[in-house]
Design an enzyme around this catalytic site. Sequence first.
Site, PDB file in Angstrom:
ATOM      1  CG  HIS A  80      -3.143  -5.271   3.321  1.00 35.43           C
ATOM      2  ND1 HIS A  80      -2.774  -4.405   2.322  1.00 35.43           N
ATOM      3  CD2 HIS A  80      -3.381  -6.449   2.704  1.00 35.43           C
ATOM      4  CE1 HIS A  80      -2.782  -5.021   1.165  1.00 35.43           C
ATOM      5  NE2 HIS A  80      -3.158  -6.261   1.360  1.00 35.43           N
TER       6      HIS A  80
ATOM      7  CG  ASP B  84      -1.600  -1.351   1.401  1.00 31.42           C
ATOM      8  OD1 ASP B  84      -2.431  -1.684   0.560  1.00 31.42           O
ATOM      9  OD2 ASP B  84      -1.270  -2.085   2.361  1.00 31.42           O
TER      10      ASP B  84
HETATM   11  P1  NAD Z   1      -1.626 -18.686  -4.251  1.00 31.75           P
HETATM   12  O1  NAD Z   1      -2.925 -19.413  -4.120  1.00 31.75           O
HETATM   13  O2  NAD Z   1      -1.046 -18.506  -5.605  1.00 31.75           O
HETATM   14  O3  NAD Z   1      -0.526 -19.405  -3.366  1.00 31.75           O
HETATM   15  C1  NAD Z   1      -0.751 -19.723  -2.036  1.00 31.75           C
HETATM   16  C2  NAD Z   1       0.109 -20.945  -1.726  1.00 31.75           C
HETATM   17  O4  NAD Z   1       0.008 -21.196  -0.353  1.00 31.75           O
HETATM   18  C3  NAD Z   1      -0.345 -22.203  -2.459  1.00 31.75           C
HETATM   19  O5  NAD Z   1       0.746 -22.785  -3.150  1.00 31.75           O
HETATM   20  C4  NAD Z   1      -0.846 -23.113  -1.323  1.00 31.75           C
HETATM   21  O6  NAD Z   1      -0.608 -24.483  -1.590  1.00 31.75           O
HETATM   22  C5  NAD Z   1      -0.006 -22.588  -0.160  1.00 31.75           C
HETATM   23  N1  NAD Z   1      -0.561 -22.890   1.166  1.00 31.75           N
HETATM   24  C6  NAD Z   1      -1.843 -22.878   1.553  1.00 31.75           C
HETATM   25  N2  NAD Z   1      -1.940 -23.240   2.849  1.00 31.75           N
HETATM   26  C7  NAD Z   1      -0.681 -23.443   3.291  1.00 31.75           C
HETATM   27  C8  NAD Z   1      -0.127 -23.847   4.527  1.00 31.75           C
HETATM   28  N3  NAD Z   1      -0.892 -24.110   5.579  1.00 31.75           N
HETATM   29  N4  NAD Z   1       1.219 -23.969   4.621  1.00 31.75           N
HETATM   30  C9  NAD Z   1       2.017 -23.708   3.562  1.00 31.75           C
HETATM   31  N5  NAD Z   1       1.538 -23.363   2.343  1.00 31.75           N
HETATM   32  C10 NAD Z   1       0.208 -23.218   2.223  1.00 31.75           C
HETATM   33  O7  NAD Z   1      -1.815 -17.286  -3.513  1.00 31.75           O
HETATM   34  P2  NAD Z   1      -0.874 -15.988  -3.632  1.00 31.75           P
HETATM   35  O8  NAD Z   1      -1.330 -15.158  -4.768  1.00 31.75           O
HETATM   36  O9  NAD Z   1       0.544 -16.387  -3.554  1.00 31.75           O
HETATM   37  O10 NAD Z   1      -1.333 -15.202  -2.305  1.00 31.75           O
HETATM   38  C11 NAD Z   1      -1.027 -15.710  -1.024  1.00 31.75           C
HETATM   39  C12 NAD Z   1      -1.670 -14.844   0.056  1.00 31.75           C
HETATM   40  O11 NAD Z   1      -1.110 -13.536   0.059  1.00 31.75           O
HETATM   41  C13 NAD Z   1      -3.180 -14.641  -0.107  1.00 31.75           C
HETATM   42  O12 NAD Z   1      -3.824 -14.717   1.158  1.00 31.75           O
HETATM   43  C14 NAD Z   1      -3.273 -13.221  -0.660  1.00 31.75           C
HETATM   44  O13 NAD Z   1      -4.529 -12.625  -0.414  1.00 31.75           O
HETATM   45  C15 NAD Z   1      -2.157 -12.558   0.108  1.00 31.75           C
HETATM   46  N6  NAD Z   1      -1.656 -11.285  -0.413  1.00 31.75           N
HETATM   47  C16 NAD Z   1      -1.333 -10.322   0.506  1.00 31.75           C
HETATM   48  C17 NAD Z   1      -0.815  -9.102   0.081  1.00 31.75           C
HETATM   49  C18 NAD Z   1      -0.465  -8.021   1.076  1.00 31.75           C
HETATM   50  O14 NAD Z   1      -0.171  -6.891   0.645  1.00 31.75           O
HETATM   51  N7  NAD Z   1      -0.461  -8.257   2.393  1.00 31.75           N
HETATM   52  C19 NAD Z   1      -0.608  -8.883  -1.276  1.00 31.75           C
HETATM   53  C20 NAD Z   1      -0.956  -9.884  -2.188  1.00 31.75           C
HETATM   54  C21 NAD Z   1      -1.482 -11.090  -1.732  1.00 31.75           C
HETATM   55  C1  LMR Z   2      -3.352  -6.725  -2.561  1.00 28.46           C
HETATM   56  O1  LMR Z   2      -3.427  -5.708  -1.885  1.00 28.46           O
HETATM   57  O2  LMR Z   2      -3.097  -6.711  -3.774  1.00 28.46           O
HETATM   58  C2  LMR Z   2      -3.521  -8.058  -1.874  1.00 28.46           C
HETATM   59  O3  LMR Z   2      -3.861  -7.910  -0.533  1.00 28.46           O
HETATM   60  C3  LMR Z   2      -4.451  -8.972  -2.595  1.00 28.46           C
HETATM   61  C4  LMR Z   2      -5.885  -8.542  -2.423  1.00 28.46           C
HETATM   62  O4  LMR Z   2      -6.707  -9.385  -2.076  1.00 28.46           O
HETATM   63  O5  LMR Z   2      -6.192  -7.371  -2.668  1.00 28.46           O
END
Ligand code: NAD
Ligand code: LMR
Length: 325
Positions: A187, A159
């Site tokens: 967030h 952000d």
């Molecule tokens: P994704 O589905 O591509 O990958 C997630 C991975 O986590 C998968 O490979 C899955 O098998 C694995 N997983 C699930 N449970 C698990 C566990 N208990 N232990 C280990 N691995 C596990 O998702 P992504 O696009 O990589 O996003 C991951 C997370 O990050 C989501 O919750 C998403 O919303 C979040 N995210 C946060 C931000 C932020 O700014 N804070 C930004 C983008 C995404």
């Molecule tokens: C983001 O900010 O891009 C991530 O937290 C993914 C989402 O769900 O918005």
Amino acid sequence: MKPPVSVTITGAAGNIGYALVFRIAAGQMLGEDQPVILRLLEVPQAMTALGGVAMELEDCAFPLLHDVVLSDDPAIGFRDTNYAMLVGAKPRTKGMERKDLITENARIFSAQGKAINEHAARDIHVLVVGNPANTNTLIASANAPDINPANFTAMTRLDHNRAMAQIAAKTNHLVADVTRMTIWGNHSSTQYPDISHCLVDGKPVTDMVSMSWAIDHFTPTVQRRGAAIIDARGASSAASAADAAIDHMHSWILGTDEGDWVSMAIPSDGSYGIEPGLIYSFPVTCKDRSYEIVQGLEISDYSQEKMRKTEQELLDEREMIADLL
Ligand code: NAD
Ligand code: LMR
């Protein structure tokens, strides 16, 4: 050369994981003089894909990469680890708010908090990326009572970076000219991107943009950027999320620039009247592997109201997972 440190990445076979691990192995997070051991933790059904990631890591022949450990067992994934990036969790899809993930993802973070408590290095530094990141951090920390709560943080750097990019574009400057941006709170779409103290080329940005642009365009753009990316890509942000995770850890461990600060969601110590213990994003400076909240910023009535709103959402989220604390 320094001795190697261990970095655990959960969800390493997922979208963010794939954009993250190579950059850590290349030294972009902890420095080009810091060898690393990657401990990649996944769920059993993703272990084959994780094996492919490991083959690619090997094929990069990174000089700093001393070892790669693959596991679906948290006891192995977190063993003696110095840094953990908790990415593995379900992402939201179109039309959802991040807090809609709370019930599904919360249990992952209570189990991983326990595993960290039992197996990780005592001075582990933890970044939670999986959503809803602030409340997941609270859960992980509460389940790791032997680890200093200050060592559990959540990511609002994406952000922060988004906000800097919007300001640079609006004022026809480079992102490098933008300093002292602040993201307050959760967030989520209640976060408050605050430009009151932000500088562009050393001058107040509030002299360069109108209040109506800040309120009607800038704030909702930053608050809703994650959803806009999901609408456009059909999947949530991955490369920019990995980049922000690298920035977060780099600042925390190697320090912030003189005169500038970054945004990190950390346990509130009551600064600015925020409920102690909540994982709330503050402006912080970092030095010697620790952070300090920037104190003494003047808060307008408008800012106060926005800061309270996002605090209230975090209090509500805390209520929803009270049984896991
Ligand atoms: P994704 O589905 O591509 O990958 C997630 C991975 O986590 C998968 O490979 C899955 O098998 C694995 N997983 C699930 N449970 C698990 C566990 N208990 N232990 C280990 N691995 C596990 O998702 P992504 O696009 O990589 O996003 C991951 C997370 O990050 C989501 O919750 C998403 O919303 C979040 N995210 C946060 C931000 C932020 O700014 N804070 C930004 C983008 C995404
Ligand atoms: C983001 O900010 O891009 C991530 O937290 C993914 C989402 O769900 O918005």
